[in-house]
Structures are given as structure tokens and as C-alpha cells.
Design a protein around this motif. Structure first.
Motif, PDB file in Angstrom:
ATOM      1  N   LYS A  91      33.225 -49.734  54.244  1.00 49.75           N
ATOM      2  CA  LYS A  91      33.614 -48.916  55.377  1.00 49.75           C
ATOM      3  C   LYS A  91      32.641 -48.979  56.619  1.00 49.75           C
ATOM      4  N   ASP A  92      31.467 -49.166  56.134  1.00 50.99           N
ATOM      5  CA  ASP A  92      30.164 -48.841  57.089  1.00 50.99           C
ATOM      6  C   ASP A  92      29.455 -50.479  57.319  1.00 50.99           C
ATOM      7  N   ARG A 140      40.446 -39.525  60.968  1.00 49.89           N
ATOM      8  CA  ARG A 140      40.863 -38.301  60.529  1.00 49.89           C
ATOM      9  C   ARG A 140      41.252 -37.055  61.566  1.00 49.89           C
ATOM     10  N   ALA A 178      36.099 -38.921  51.961  1.00 44.35           N
ATOM     11  CA  ALA A 178      36.765 -39.888  51.237  1.00 44.35           C
ATOM     12  C   ALA A 178      36.813 -39.614  49.611  1.00 44.35           C
ATOM     13  N   SER A 180      36.588 -41.344  47.316  1.00 47.40           N
ATOM     14  CA  SER A 180      35.858 -42.390  46.411  1.00 47.40           C
ATOM     15  C   SER A 180      34.368 -41.868  46.287  1.00 47.40           C
ATOM     16  N   GLY A 207      36.608 -47.118  50.111  1.00 48.60           N
ATOM     17  CA  GLY A 207      36.709 -47.033  48.838  1.00 48.60           C
ATOM     18  C   GLY A 207      36.399 -48.276  48.200  1.00 48.60           C
TER      19      GLY A 207
HETATM   20  N1  LIG Z   1      31.614 -43.020  56.923  1.00 46.01           N
HETATM   21  C1  LIG Z   1      30.739 -42.409  55.742  1.00 46.01           C
HETATM   22  C2  LIG Z   1      31.055 -43.092  54.460  1.00 46.01           C
HETATM   23  N2  LIG Z   1      30.950 -44.274  54.253  1.00 46.01           N
HETATM   24  C3  LIG Z   1      31.534 -44.488  52.991  1.00 46.01           C
HETATM   25  C4  LIG Z   1      31.780 -43.404  52.427  1.00 46.01           C
HETATM   26  C5  LIG Z   1      32.536 -43.258  50.959  1.00 46.01           C
HETATM   27  C6  LIG Z   1      33.714 -43.716  50.875  1.00 46.01           C
HETATM   28  C7  LIG Z   1      34.070 -45.184  50.721  1.00 46.01           C
HETATM   29  O1  LIG Z   1      33.443 -45.559  49.699  1.00 46.01           O
HETATM   30  O2  LIG Z   1      34.527 -45.765  51.581  1.00 46.01           O
HETATM   31  C8  LIG Z   1      31.602 -42.330  53.269  1.00 46.01           C
HETATM   32  C9  LIG Z   1      31.746 -40.940  53.252  1.00 46.01           C
HETATM   33  C10 LIG Z   1      33.346 -40.569  53.871  1.00 46.01           C
HETATM   34  O3  LIG Z   1      33.997 -40.981  54.627  1.00 46.01           O
HETATM   35  O4  LIG Z   1      33.512 -39.399  53.262  1.00 46.01           O
END
Ligand SMILES: NCc1[nH]cc(CCC(=O)O)c1CC(=O)O
Length: 330
Positions: A91-92, A140, A178, A180, A207
Motif C-alpha cells: 500500500k505504501d 476512509r 488496516a 492486517s 494487506g
Molecule cells: N498507511 C499506513 C499503512 N501502511 C500499511 C499499513 C498496514 C496495512 C497493510 O499491510 O496494508 C498501514 C497502517 C494502516 O493503514 O492502518
């Protein structure tokens, strides 16, 4: 070496670059354990690094450089050979990597859903009007504002532990995270309810873990091949293609989530105004036999969103800059 004889040699030493947050370290250790199991004689170590994204907590991410902030320092280590691979929450990871880098493997996905976390309430429907909900995700936030206009959405940044501490300090009635990340850190008991994709469509790649390497490291790519999960890779390729086609960056509320129904991959996406006043939705389904075919599915959904005016939303949000909303994590 004799021609025709397989040249595959197990690795002798592998260095994994990782951010130093507890979640990033868990993810790096997860890959370390898997590699150690595959290659018992290999020395697999983790190089922890602080990124600009971890340091800057007082400004919105889009103002200081977006998703790339969390991966740049790790890429520098890959480029100069201090590390062989970097483990990221997919996601990042920006939709287009800088030249010289590649995603060599995608690991099987954890729970992709968002989670409702609260010390008092069981779910969004239980929150009284005026309750303060914390999230730093534009996606969100837009969903919450559209579906629960009586709630007050406030930004929430920092790593997982920081976010939970702010909830426990009473700054919020509930926060959305998230699932995950919470599950990986053994914090699943903090989840009061999971939000189904129909309520909170996940972000592209949520995730899933991606392993990045320098793109000339065919040796590392071959060593990572057993960790690659094709079904997850097809799903996230479709999701990332939606985001790439709409060039949303992290300033625009955007969701893209693909899940398998037998051999069929169902991809759903939305683009929204941060205040939830407009939400454009589209979905499409196919039976992709390659990542490229999954990306075609992604572009179909992006096209369907564009036909409804997605680019106007992207332009409007961009034009207004981060003033539209103080919240910008994905
Ligand atoms: N943006 C932050 C971020 N980047 C990855 C995760 C963990 C969730 C994942 O594994 O995708 C999170 C935290 C969240 O969104 O609560």
C-alpha cells in the motif's frame, strides 16, 4: 561453469532493508524467517533504517512528498549494495517505481479489510452523533463522511502503536486501521469489528507485502521466486493499475480492491471527494492469466470511473491541495 548445467546457487548472504517501525520490522522478520527456511546455510540479516516519512509527523504526506518518502532511503540502500531486498507494505509503494528498481515478489495477502477499533463501541453504527473518529486516510474519511455524516472525522498519524495510544488517551471515540497491521502485531483483540468491502472498500495493495530489489539483481529475483504468490500478485496488479491510470497519488480518496471468486477476479474501485459529497464507483470481472491481463482489468475499472468524471475529481482535489483535508495516509 559448464554450459548447460544449471547455474542456480543458493545465496550465501542476504541483507533486508526495512523501516524501523514495529510493523515494518515484523514484516522484514517474516521474510527473513521464510528465506532462512528456504536457504538454511544463508546468513539473512535486517538493516533497519529511518525514513523521512517516519520522521515528519506534523505535516500531511502529500505536502512533503507522498508515498515515496517511505521507500526512498531503502532504495538508496538497494542501489549501493548495502541491502539486497526491501520489504514494504504494498500500500505504501508508489504505483511506478523509480528507474532501476522492481517488485521482485508479492507475498500472499493478509486480511485486506479495514478494522474498527474502539474502547467503548462495537462498530460504526453504534457511535452516537458527534463522535470523533480518527483516520489519516482520505479514502476512509470520504467513506465515513458519506455514510455517517453525523460523525466528526479527525486526522490520526503516526505508527500503529502511536495511533492506539491516542485512542486510549481518549482523543477519539474510535479509530479505523488496516486489520492486517493489527493482526501481524498480535493486536487482533483490539479489533471490535471488521469493515466489509461493501462498507469500506480497501486501498490498492492493502494487506499485501511487496519485495523490492534493484532491477538488475536477477540473482535475488530467482531466490525470492518461491515466496511469490501469483493470485495475490494478479489481484494487486489490477488494483494498482486503477490507481496508476487515475494518477491519484495519495491526495485523492481512491479505493481499489480485487478478490477471487473461483477463477474469476472481481475488481471494485471508487474515487471520491474528500468530504464524501461525490463517490464514483465501478467494478469489472475477468479471468486473468497474467499480471498484464489483471492490469487490463484495472484499466477497465479506471476507464469506467473516468467516464463518470473521475478526472474532474482528481483535478479539483489537486487544485485545492492538501487544504481540502488535513488527512492523507492511504
Ligand atoms: N498507511 C499506513 C499503512 N501502511 C500499511 C499499513 C498496514 C496495512 C497493510 O499491510 O496494508 C498501514 C497502517 C494502516 O493503514 O492502518
Amino acid at each position: 561453469m559448464t554450459a548447460g548445467v544449471s547455474s542456480f546457487q543458493p545465496p550465501k548472504k542476504l541483507v533486508i532493508a526495512s523501516r524501523e517501525s514495529r510493523l515494518a520490522m515484523w514484516q522484514a522478520e517474516h521474510v527473513q524467517v521464510a528465506l532462512q527456511k528456504l536457504y538454511p546455510s544463508c546468513d539473512v540479516t535486517i538493516l533497519g533504517m529511518t525514513t523521512r516519512g517516519d520522521q515528519i509527523l506534523d505535516r500531511t504526506l502529500s505536502k512533503v512528498g507522498g508515498k515515496g518518502l517511505f521507500v526512498k532511503e531503502l532504495e538508496a540502500a538497494l542501489a549501493d549494495g548495502r541491502a539486497d531486498l526491501a520489504v514494504h507494505s504494498l500500500k505504501d509503494v508508489p504505483m511506478d517505481l523509480p528507474p532501476g528498481f522492481a517488485l521482485a515478489a508479492i507475498l500472499s495477502r493478509e486480511d485486506p479489510r479495514d478494522a474498527f477499533v474502539s474502547n467503548q463501541y462495537d462498530g460504526l453504527d453504534a457511535l452516537p452523533p458527534g463522535s470523533v473518529v480518527g483516520t489519516s486516510s482520505l479514502r476512509r474519511e470520504a467513506l465515513l463522511r458519506a455514510r455517517y455524516p453525523s460523525l466528526v472525522v479527525r486526522p490520526l498519524r503516526g505508527n500503529l502503536d502511536t495511533r492506539l495510544r491516542k485512542l486510549d488517551a481518549g482523543e477519539y471515540a474510535a479509530i479505523i486501521l488496516a486489520a492486517s497491521g493489527l493482526k501481524r502485531l498480535g493486536l487482533a483483540d483490539r479489533i471490535r469489528s471488521v469493515l466489509e468491502p461493501e462498507v469500506s472498500l480497501p486501498a490498492a495493495g492493502q494487506g499485501a507485502l511487496g519485495i523490492e530489489t534493484a532491477d538488475d539483481r536477477d540473482d535475488v529475483a530467482a531466490w525470492l521466486a518461491p515466496l511469490h504468490d501469483a493470485r495475490t500478485a494478479y489481484a494487486v496488479s489490477a488494483e494498482r493499475a486503477v490507481s496508476r491510470a487515475l494518477a491519484g497519488g495519495c491526495e485523492v480518496p481512491l479505493a481499489a480492491y480485487a478478490d477471487w471468486h473461483g477463477e474469476r477476479l472481481l475488481l471494485r474501485g471508487f474515487v471520491a471527494m474528500p468530504d464524501g459529497s461525490r463517490i464514483l464507483r465501478a467494478e469489472a470481472c475477468s479471468t486473468p492469466a497474467s499480471e498484464a491481463a489483471a492490469e487490463v482489468l484495472g484499466r477497465q475499472v479506471a476507464d469506467a470511473l473516468a467516464e463518470q468524471g473521475a478526472h474532474d475529481i482528481v483535478q479539483t482535489v489537486r487544485g485545492a491541495g492538501a487544504r481540502v483535508s488535513p488527512a492523507t495516509d492511504v
